[in-house]
Design a protein around this motif. Structure first.
Motif, mmCIF file in Angstrom:
data_model
loop_
_atom_site.group_PDB
_atom_site.id
_atom_site.type_symbol
_atom_site.label_atom_id
_atom_site.label_comp_id
_atom_site.label_asym_id
_atom_site.label_seq_id
_atom_site.Cartn_x
_atom_site.Cartn_y
_atom_site.Cartn_z
ATOM 1 N N LEU A 174 7.413 159.626 -35.000
ATOM 2 C CA LEU A 174 6.721 159.111 -33.502
ATOM 3 C C LEU A 174 5.549 157.692 -34.549
ATOM 4 C CD1 LEU A 174 4.703 158.733 -30.619
ATOM 5 C CD2 LEU A 174 3.260 160.919 -32.085
ATOM 6 N N LEU B 110 1.718 154.445 -25.112
ATOM 7 C CA LEU B 110 2.860 155.112 -25.254
ATOM 8 C C LEU B 110 1.813 155.819 -25.382
ATOM 9 C CD1 LEU B 110 5.677 155.617 -26.553
ATOM 10 C CD2 LEU B 110 4.337 156.206 -29.065
ATOM 11 N N ILE B 111 1.022 156.121 -25.892
ATOM 12 C CA ILE B 111 -0.119 157.231 -26.569
ATOM 13 C C ILE B 111 -0.300 157.976 -25.017
ATOM 14 C CG2 ILE B 111 -2.109 158.367 -27.449
ATOM 15 C CD1 ILE B 111 -1.759 156.358 -29.430
ATOM 16 N N GLU C 38 0.907 157.756 -22.143
ATOM 17 C CA GLU C 38 2.070 158.226 -21.691
ATOM 18 C C GLU C 38 2.238 159.988 -22.216
ATOM 19 O OE1 GLU C 38 6.000 156.749 -19.656
ATOM 20 O OE2 GLU C 38 3.696 155.867 -19.220
ATOM 21 N N TYR C 39 1.823 159.805 -23.129
ATOM 22 C CA TYR C 39 2.397 161.030 -24.125
ATOM 23 C C TYR C 39 1.066 162.158 -23.704
ATOM 24 C CZ TYR C 39 2.143 164.809 -27.978
ATOM 25 O OH TYR C 39 2.468 165.681 -28.302
ATOM 26 N N ASN C 40 0.283 161.935 -23.810
ATOM 27 C CA ASN C 40 -0.807 162.601 -23.566
ATOM 28 C C ASN C 40 -0.325 163.842 -21.976
ATOM 29 O OD1 ASN C 40 -2.231 163.094 -25.639
ATOM 30 N ND2 ASN C 40 -3.841 160.973 -25.192
ATOM 31 N N LEU D 122 2.453 163.340 -20.383
ATOM 32 C CA LEU D 122 3.655 164.195 -20.177
ATOM 33 C C LEU D 122 3.076 165.575 -21.415
ATOM 34 C CD1 LEU D 122 6.914 164.124 -19.916
ATOM 35 C CD2 LEU D 122 6.835 163.783 -22.673
ATOM 36 N N LYS D 123 2.331 165.474 -22.623
ATOM 37 C CA LYS D 123 2.041 167.088 -22.757
ATOM 38 C C LYS D 123 0.876 167.650 -21.559
ATOM 39 C CE LYS D 123 -0.756 168.725 -26.919
ATOM 40 N NZ LYS D 123 -1.750 168.647 -27.533
#
Ligand SMILES: [Zn+2]
Ligand SMILES: [Zn+2]
Ligand SMILES: [Zn+2]
Ligand SMILES: [Zn+2]
Ligand SMILES: [Zn+2]
Length: 345
Positions: free
Chosen positions: A277, A292-293, A295-297, A299-300
């Motif tokens: 990452l 990206l961050i 999107e990551y959050n 998804l989480k």
């Protein structure tokens, strides 16, 4: 049964031997995976198909037949009803019942490593270290009086420390030391004169010979050792030669301990987990990083919510469920990005 013993690594146990009955051996030093070599007929390693026919450095013992200790029993042992912990000898790496060591093991928190009876015969020099290093100290008279003396010494040292603190001497000492360090710094970094002086001052003394001149006992038992005891073994030329003749060079190596091995595994895992990452983020510009961050959050949170439903219902999460989640997530993402494009244009 009847075949040659072979040892395989953890990765191969999952990839190439899923249907085989295996004995878990824990650590074996200087060992290479035998998967798919000449010991196996009609089996090719899926992870590393091309490899040497034999691993000539590998050593095999009864553990490879699922038998442990001097009593040569399996573990767990269906015929053994006595609860007893198995302890690994750090020299031969076999496992032993606590009751088959010739001595009662100290409480497991009190010692760090164990050397079995047979290996104490092999590494006879360790008996000279035992009075000073082993747990409990192996002296000729393990009487109450000895213990009292030890306690007295400890007390007086503590007392000294307290006195020092009270009078402010310790404070003064450290200041002085610091000043000295600073004073010495330029000379240590600037020339080769300093190390030479050190070697001249320190005469080569063999710790072992010194200990062997004092009385010590040899018993027919296993011995138990505290943490960091390996770094206290002598590393003079004669001793190093003896270690290599006995094939126990690892005894002076603190990195050889199971604890060091496990710690290395944990820190390796941590860096592996973090790196991909961070590498990706570092290669991006700021807008991409934020995207990206986010999107990551997204998804989480969505995945956590999704999985919580299974936890609440007490149902098992299946492969299909995870696939379903990611399909849904992808389509939601597509809808979102489409909408964004609409607004932008
Ligand atoms: Zn392997
Ligand atoms: Zn394999
Ligand atoms: Zn046993
Ligand atoms: Zn041993
Ligand atoms: Zn020595």
């Amino acid at each position: 049964p009847g075949a040659e013993p072979a040892g395989i690594c953890l990765a191969c146990s999952y990839e190439c031997h899923g249907t085989h009955r295996l004995f878990e051996l824990y650590t074996k030093r200087n060992f290479r995976c035998d998967c798919g070599n000449s010991k196996f007929k009609n089996l090719q390693c899926k992870l590393l198909p091309e490899k040497g026919k034999v691993n000539s450095g590998n050593k095999y013992n009864d553990n490879f037949y699922g038998l442990y200790c001097t009593c040569k029993r399996p573990y767990p042992d269906p015929e053994d009803e006595i609860p007893d912990e198995m302890i690994q000898c750090i020299v031969c790496e076999d496992w032993f019942h606590g009751r088959h060591l010739g001595a009662v093991p100290p409480e497991s928190g009190d010692f760090h490593e164990m050397v079995c009876q047979a290996c104490m015969k092999h590494c006879h020099f360790l008996w000279a270290y035992a009075p000073q290093l082993a747990v409990p100290p192996l002296t000729k008279a393990n009487s109450l009086e000895d213990e009292r003396i030890v306690l007295k010494v400890e007390e007086s040292e503590e007392q000294k420390k307290e006195i020092k603190k009270e009078s402010g001497v310790e404070h003064h000492d450290t200041k002085e030391e610091k000043q000295l360090e600073q004073f010495n710094e330029p000379s240590t970094s600037s020339g080769s004169a300093c190390p030479e002086v050190v070697t001249k001052n320190e005469e080569p003394v063999c710790k072992l010979k010194e200990l062997q001149s004092k009385p010590f006992v040899k018993k027919d038992t296993a011995t138990f050792w505290p943490s960091n005891w390996r770094s206290k073994l002598c590393t003079c030329e004669d001793c190093l030669k003896m270690y290599s003749e006995l094939e126990v060079q690892f005894l002076t190596d603190e990195c050889d301990t199971v604890l060091a091995y496990e710690n290395k595994g944990t820190s390796d895992q941590e860096t592996e987990r973090r790196d991909p990452l961070m590498d990706t983020l570092n290669s991006m510009n700021r807008v991409q990083q934020v995207e990206l961050i986010c999107e990551y959050n997204d998804l989480k949170t969505e995945l956590t919510d999704y999985l919580r439903r299974f936890a609440d219902e007490g149902t098992v999460v299946k492969r299909e469920d995870i696939q379903h989640f990611f399909e849904e997530f992808q389509s939601r993402k597509r809808r979102r990005t489409n909408r964004m494009q609409y607004y932008c244009s």
